[in-house]
Scaffold this motif. Sequence first.
Motif, PDB file in Angstrom:
ATOM      1  N   ALA A   1      -6.694   1.026  -3.835  1.00 13.79           N
ATOM      2  CA  ALA A   1      -5.464   1.462  -3.182  1.00 13.79           C
ATOM      3  C   ALA A   1      -4.265   0.647  -3.633  1.00 13.79           C
ATOM      4  O   ALA A   1      -3.132   1.124  -3.596  1.00 13.79           O
ATOM      5  N   ILE A   2      -4.488  -0.601  -4.032  1.00 15.18           N
ATOM      6  CA  ILE A   2      -3.433  -1.452  -4.549  1.00 15.18           C
ATOM      7  C   ILE A   2      -3.781  -1.819  -5.989  1.00 15.18           C
ATOM      8  O   ILE A   2      -4.887  -2.306  -6.246  1.00 15.18           O
TER       9      ILE A   2
ATOM     10  N   ALA B   1       0.811  -1.219   0.000  1.00 14.37           N
ATOM     11  CA  ALA B   1       0.000   0.000   0.000  1.00 14.37           C
ATOM     12  C   ALA B   1       0.844   1.269   0.000  1.00 14.37           C
ATOM     13  O   ALA B   1       0.315   2.365   0.161  1.00 14.37           O
TER      14      ALA B   1
ATOM     15  N   LEU C   1      -2.523   4.959   5.271  1.00 14.63           N
ATOM     16  CA  LEU C   1      -1.710   3.739   5.282  1.00 14.63           C
ATOM     17  C   LEU C   1      -1.523   3.225   6.694  1.00 14.63           C
ATOM     18  O   LEU C   1      -1.605   2.018   6.945  1.00 14.63           O
TER      19      LEU C   1
ATOM     20  N   TRP D   1      -4.569   1.392   7.947  1.00  9.93           N
ATOM     21  CA  TRP D   1      -4.654   0.012   7.461  1.00  9.93           C
ATOM     22  C   TRP D   1      -3.687  -0.902   8.199  1.00  9.93           C
ATOM     23  O   TRP D   1      -3.978  -2.077   8.417  1.00  9.93           O
TER      24      TRP D   1
ATOM     25  N   GLY E   1      -6.245   6.712  -1.210  1.00 14.58           N
ATOM     26  CA  GLY E   1      -7.163   5.579  -1.261  1.00 14.58           C
ATOM     27  C   GLY E   1      -8.016   5.631  -2.520  1.00 14.58           C
ATOM     28  O   GLY E   1      -8.077   6.595  -3.237  1.00 14.58           O
TER      29      GLY E   1
ATOM     30  N   LEU F   1      -8.055  -3.595   0.059  1.00 13.62           N
ATOM     31  CA  LEU F   1      -7.286  -2.490  -0.512  1.00 13.62           C
ATOM     32  C   LEU F   1      -7.306  -2.524  -2.039  1.00 13.62           C
ATOM     33  O   LEU F   1      -7.374  -1.480  -2.692  1.00 13.62           O
ATOM     34  N   THR F   2      -7.274  -3.722  -2.614  1.00 11.19           N
ATOM     35  CA  THR F   2      -7.309  -3.847  -4.068  1.00 11.19           C
ATOM     36  C   THR F   2      -8.675  -3.446  -4.620  1.00 11.19           C
ATOM     37  O   THR F   2      -8.773  -2.719  -5.619  1.00 11.19           O
TER      38      THR F   2
ATOM     39  N   TYR G   1      -0.383   8.425   0.586  1.00 10.95           N
ATOM     40  CA  TYR G   1      -1.281   7.305   0.313  1.00 10.95           C
ATOM     41  C   TYR G   1      -2.603   7.847  -0.160  1.00 10.95           C
ATOM     42  O   TYR G   1      -3.237   8.660   0.500  1.00 10.95           O
TER      43      TYR G   1
ATOM     44  N   LYS H   1       2.463   2.736  -2.445  1.00 12.99           N
ATOM     45  CA  LYS H   1       2.389   3.511  -3.686  1.00 12.99           C
ATOM     46  C   LYS H   1       3.734   3.635  -4.390  1.00 12.99           C
ATOM     47  O   LYS H   1       3.838   4.340  -5.395  1.00 12.99           O
TER      48      LYS H   1
ATOM     49  N   GLN I   1       6.416  -2.131  -3.615  1.00 16.22           N
ATOM     50  CA  GLN I   1       5.421  -3.152  -3.944  1.00 16.22           C
ATOM     51  C   GLN I   1       6.082  -4.414  -4.467  1.00 16.22           C
ATOM     52  O   GLN I   1       5.650  -5.529  -4.165  1.00 16.22           O
TER      53      GLN I   1
END
Length: 377
Positions: free
Chosen positions: A220-221, A179, A325, A328, A377, A215-216, A375, A181, A186
């Motif tokens: 966000a991801i 997450a 972030l 989460w 969202g 998150l996906t 971050y 970015k 990642q």
Amino acid sequence: MANTNRLVTPLNPEIVRVWAQNATPAFLAFYLICNLLVRSFTDIWMFVGWTALCAGIICGGCSIKRPLVFWGLIALLVFHALAIPGSLIWGIGNWEFTAGVLLWMAPAMLLYLAANAHQVFVWLIPAFLIHTGIIIFEGLTHWYLVEDVMIRQGTNTGLTSNPNLAAGFLAIGIVYLMASKRPSFQALSLPLLVALLFTGSRWGISVPVAVIAVLTLSGAIPWKVLTGGILALFITVIGVGLIGGGYQIAGYGSIASAFNPIVTDVGVRLAIPHLPSFLPHGVAEHPGLHNVPLRIAVENGIIAAGIWVVITGWALISKNNAQPLYRWLLITLVLLSVLDYYTWMGHLGGFWWLLIGLLTKQDYCRNTNRRDFIYKG
């Protein structure tokens, strides 16, 4: 004759201050790593961690900012301190153990107070990767052959002493890196996903999977990052099957456990030695009590458990300058706390105190403009 006298330029106090503040998160991160390495109350890593924690506070300073949260945290420690005599009066008499746990946990209060802690997770990345490498190596080598059966020997724990704890540390790293970015961050999360499978921790695997899925779905991801993670896990499963070389593989919990229903041992993990009360009874040496609020209620009293729930809830819903972030990450920690208590004890407990500070204190990120902390969202 040349003048050999040299002028010594005095250090600029402003430069020293900046260097000290930049060193603060490194010291705090090292304290968290030392907690992972602790095996007993007399372990040298506990004292090394305390030294690093004090150095971080000295370099970066501290602030209270939220008096209600601060005094709530103090109250949590007071209730635990009251459990020391309480263990003699109402408990099982293990006042030494109760005092030892308090001694281990109490310094983490400084993580809440730390004024320059927003880069701690960046400094933890090397630890995440070292932890990952050790677990994968253990997962591929801890086998021995008995006739035509490959038997797993021991557990895969990495820097820690327990596979569930190892999975919890990986879960925090996976959520942070995915997450963040930053594409490079990642990408670093992929080996952590592979290592997570090798721990065999059912709840430790389920929690980050659920958080990553949410998150996906929220955007966000990126989906390509999730696809890369799934591909890495698929290659791992196929690779382990090929390692067997035609032999039967027995006891491979890291794959089988990923598909076993978690509810099979929930009753055992939530078992209690006695009903919670308002009286602090001391540390419960019981195989159950793997839920953090339930454990706090049994050991330190219902009021202490209520304080933990209120502070955690406040941090999750508070509206301030804190990056989502960190929210989460706290959600990940809370979910892990449902069926495990290492998020409250010294091993990973420091992350709770750190995240409470990052989410409830508003001054730490006003001037933060670094890309890895932005971050959206």
